[in-house]
Design a protein around this motif. Structure first.
Motif, short mmCIF file in Angstrom:
data_model
loop_
_atom_site.label_atom_id
_atom_site.label_comp_id
_atom_site.label_asym_id
_atom_site.label_seq_id
_atom_site.Cartn_x
_atom_site.Cartn_y
_atom_site.Cartn_z
N PHE A 210 28.72 -16.90 26.53
CA PHE A 210 28.98 -16.21 25.78
C PHE A 210 28.98 -16.30 24.27
CE2 PHE A 210 33.40 -17.84 24.05
CZ PHE A 210 33.56 -18.57 25.03
N GLU A 211 29.21 -15.19 23.37
CA GLU A 211 28.87 -15.48 21.89
C GLU A 211 30.39 -15.62 21.30
OE1 GLU A 211 27.30 -11.80 20.33
OE2 GLU A 211 26.87 -12.61 18.39
N PRO A 212 30.43 -16.85 20.82
CA PRO A 212 32.06 -17.34 20.35
C PRO A 212 32.37 -16.60 19.13
CG PRO A 212 30.64 -19.15 20.23
CD PRO A 212 29.79 -18.02 20.77
N GLY A 213 31.48 -16.31 18.05
CA GLY A 213 31.67 -15.99 17.07
C GLY A 213 32.04 -17.13 16.07
N ALA A 214 32.73 -16.86 14.92
CA ALA A 214 32.81 -18.01 13.92
C ALA A 214 34.26 -18.68 14.24
CB ALA A 214 33.43 -17.56 12.63
N GLY A 215 35.00 -18.44 15.46
CA GLY A 215 36.26 -19.09 15.79
C GLY A 215 36.17 -20.56 15.81
N PRO A 216 35.24 -20.87 16.70
CA PRO A 216 35.02 -22.40 17.01
C PRO A 216 34.93 -23.01 15.76
CG PRO A 216 34.09 -21.24 18.84
CD PRO A 216 34.36 -20.02 17.49
N LEU A 217 34.08 -22.51 14.86
CA LEU A 217 33.89 -23.32 13.57
C LEU A 217 34.90 -23.55 12.82
CD1 LEU A 217 30.67 -23.51 11.37
CD2 LEU A 217 32.72 -23.10 10.36
N ILE A 218 35.68 -22.17 12.81
CA ILE A 218 36.99 -22.10 11.82
C ILE A 218 38.06 -23.36 12.19
CG2 ILE A 218 38.81 -20.86 11.06
CD1 ILE A 218 36.63 -18.56 11.10
N GLU A 219 38.11 -23.25 13.62
CA GLU A 219 39.04 -24.18 14.35
C GLU A 219 38.69 -25.55 14.13
OE1 GLU A 219 39.31 -21.24 18.12
OE2 GLU A 219 38.46 -23.13 18.33
N THR A 220 37.56 -25.96 14.03
CA THR A 220 37.19 -27.32 13.89
C THR A 220 37.22 -27.80 12.24
OG1 THR A 220 35.32 -27.06 15.67
CG2 THR A 220 35.40 -29.02 14.25
N VAL A 221 36.95 -26.67 11.39
CA VAL A 221 37.17 -26.99 10.02
C VAL A 221 38.65 -27.66 9.68
CG1 VAL A 221 37.42 -25.98 7.72
CG2 VAL A 221 35.08 -25.74 9.27
N LYS A 222 39.48 -26.63 10.45
CA LYS A 222 40.97 -26.58 10.13
C LYS A 222 41.39 -28.02 10.95
CE LYS A 222 43.38 -22.80 10.65
NZ LYS A 222 43.79 -21.44 11.38
N TYR A 223 41.02 -28.54 11.88
CA TYR A 223 41.11 -29.75 12.36
C TYR A 223 40.89 -30.73 11.45
CZ TYR A 223 40.55 -34.08 14.87
OH TYR A 223 40.18 -35.59 15.40
N LEU A 224 39.58 -30.71 11.19
CA LEU A 224 39.08 -31.80 10.20
C LEU A 224 39.88 -32.10 9.11
CD1 LEU A 224 35.25 -31.39 10.72
CD2 LEU A 224 36.63 -33.45 11.68
N LEU A 225 40.34 -30.67 8.24
CA LEU A 225 41.22 -30.77 7.07
C LEU A 225 42.42 -31.37 7.20
CD1 LEU A 225 40.51 -27.40 5.53
CD2 LEU A 225 39.50 -29.38 4.87
N GLU A 226 43.02 -31.26 8.53
CA GLU A 226 44.31 -31.75 8.66
C GLU A 226 44.14 -33.48 9.34
OE1 GLU A 226 46.03 -27.51 9.72
OE2 GLU A 226 46.37 -29.26 11.62
N SER A 227 42.88 -33.99 9.83
CA SER A 227 42.89 -35.08 10.32
C SER A 227 42.98 -36.14 9.25
CB SER A 227 41.77 -35.13 11.04
OG SER A 227 41.44 -36.39 11.44
N GLN A 228 43.73 -37.40 9.87
CA GLN A 228 43.83 -38.30 9.13
C GLN A 228 43.11 -39.36 9.37
OE1 GLN A 228 47.48 -39.71 7.34
NE2 GLN A 228 48.48 -37.64 7.83
N TYR A 229 42.37 -39.34 10.51
CA TYR A 229 41.63 -40.43 11.19
C TYR A 229 40.25 -40.24 11.60
CZ TYR A 229 41.20 -45.03 13.11
OH TYR A 229 40.80 -46.26 13.22
N SER A 230 39.44 -38.99 10.97
CA SER A 230 38.23 -38.78 11.40
C SER A 230 37.37 -38.92 10.00
CB SER A 230 38.13 -37.25 11.79
OG SER A 230 38.73 -37.18 12.97
N THR A 231 36.30 -39.46 10.07
CA THR A 231 35.33 -39.58 9.03
C THR A 231 34.15 -40.17 9.64
OG1 THR A 231 34.79 -40.08 6.73
CG2 THR A 231 35.58 -41.93 7.89
N GLY A 232 32.92 -39.83 9.28
CA GLY A 232 31.76 -40.07 9.74
C GLY A 232 31.48 -39.54 11.23
N SER A 233 32.21 -38.66 11.52
CA SER A 233 32.03 -38.14 13.15
C SER A 233 31.03 -36.75 12.84
CB SER A 233 33.54 -37.64 13.39
OG SER A 233 34.28 -38.71 13.51
#
Ligand SMILES: NC(=O)C1=CN([C@@H]2O[C@H](COP(=O)(O)OP(=O)(O)OC[C@H]3O[C@@H](n4cnc5c(N)ncnc54)[C@H](OP(=O)(O)O)[C@@H]3O)[C@@H](O)[C@H]2O)C=CC1
Ligand SMILES: Nc1nc2c(c(=O)[nH]1)N=C([C@H](O)[C@@H](O)CO)CN2
Length: 248
Positions: A210-233
């Motif tokens: 299915f065509e997911p739209g912008a949702g998966p990217l937006i969710e991932t951006v919000k996760y990364l902005l809140e993450s304290q242990y993700s870099t170089g991923s």
């Protein structure tokens, strides 16, 4: 040392003097992302060649720039440095999905490689002053073809692969204050005007058809902005496309 919720709250609390720069936010995925961030209270600087007729949200500041041009990039850098204390994040979303050819390759190199490289180097100090957030983020929007190629879009995949590689270099250069990560989408939003046959052919390339739209990217951006242990991923969001039709 901040503990638990206080630390998380600190990370996500919008700081109006440390905006989020989103490149290519005049339409489709980038516009949806900019709106989501603005509605969450962030000031968003939206840099693209075209502007929405009127501001789509009071927290979104539109800055007209052709990011293929060094002079326009410098004008954006000067504007940010002259008007804000710091930068909470840079999200390199601006992109052109062009057919193969030397002129198009040059354009996509300027947009997918030269622009993020120039902006990351010039704005590193501003990212370091993210204010109350405690850390800053750079997010490169790549493509899942970055790591597997594309016979129909060789230049696009190659320039996105360079963008993906720069995640690793800038993550090492800017740690620990600035976290640098890549998002590798498969299908998000089909191009307008495509025929039904192309649509069905594209949907069937993934396990999740299915065509997911912008949702998966937006969710991932919000996760990364809140993450304290993700870099170089590198975060792949492709509906399982890499597992479809394998020679098992
Ligand atoms: N759509 C999809 O299914 C997929 C998308 N992606 C990636 O996700 C991101 C968003 O995709 P999508 O919304 O479809 O992208 P679009 O092609 O619809 O939009 C790209 C954005 O980049 C801007 N842009 C293009 N050229 C320039 C330039 N020279 N200077 C400044 N801005 C520019 C455009 O604005 P303007 O023309 O006004 O300058 C537009 O806002 C892209 O990085 C894309 O490669 C990856 C996989 C799948
Ligand atoms: N800048 C863009 N990049 C990409 C787009 C797009 O519309 N603009 N679209 C795709 C396709 O949807 C592809 O993922 C499936 O055919 C890829 N990149």
């Amino acid at each position: 040392m901040l503990g638990g919720n206080e630390r998380t709250d600190k990370l996500t609390a919008p700081n109006m003097n440390s905006p989020i720069l989103v490149t290519g936010a005049s339409q489709r995925v980038g516009l949806a992302l900019a709106l989501e961030l603005a509605q969450a209270g962030h000031t968003v600087i939206s840099a693209s060649r075209s502007l929405q007729p009127q501001s789509v949200h009071p927290n979104i500041v539109q800055f007209q720039a052709d990011l293929c041009l060094a002079a326009d990039r410098q004008a954006l850098i000067d504007y940010l440095q002259g008007n804000y204390d710091g930068l909470r994040a840079i999200i390199h979303n601006a992109s052109l999905w062009l057919d193969d050819g030397l002129a198009n390759l040059d354009t996509m190199f300027r947009l997918h490689v030269e622009a993020p490289y120039h902006l990351n180097l010039a704005l590193g100090e501003m990212l370091g002053k993210a204010g109350s957030a405690g850390k800053a983020d750079i997010i490169h929007i790549c493509d899942e073809t970055s790591s597997r190629g594309s016979k129909s879009h060789i230049g696009y995949a190659a320039t996105k692969a360079a963008l993906q590689n720069m995640v690793l270099s800038f993550a090492e250069k800017y740690a620990p204050q600035v976290h640098v990560n890549g998002i590798l989408p498969g299908l998000l939003i089909l191009k307008e005007g495509g025929d039904e046959a192309y649509r069905q052919q594209t949907l069937k390339k993934a396990l999740l058809e299915f065509e997911p739209g912008a949702g998966p990217l937006i969710e991932t951006v919000k996760y990364l902005l809140e993450s304290q242990y993700s870099t170089g991923s590198q975060v792949v969001i492709n509906g399982g496309r890499h597992l479809k039709n394998r020679m098992t």
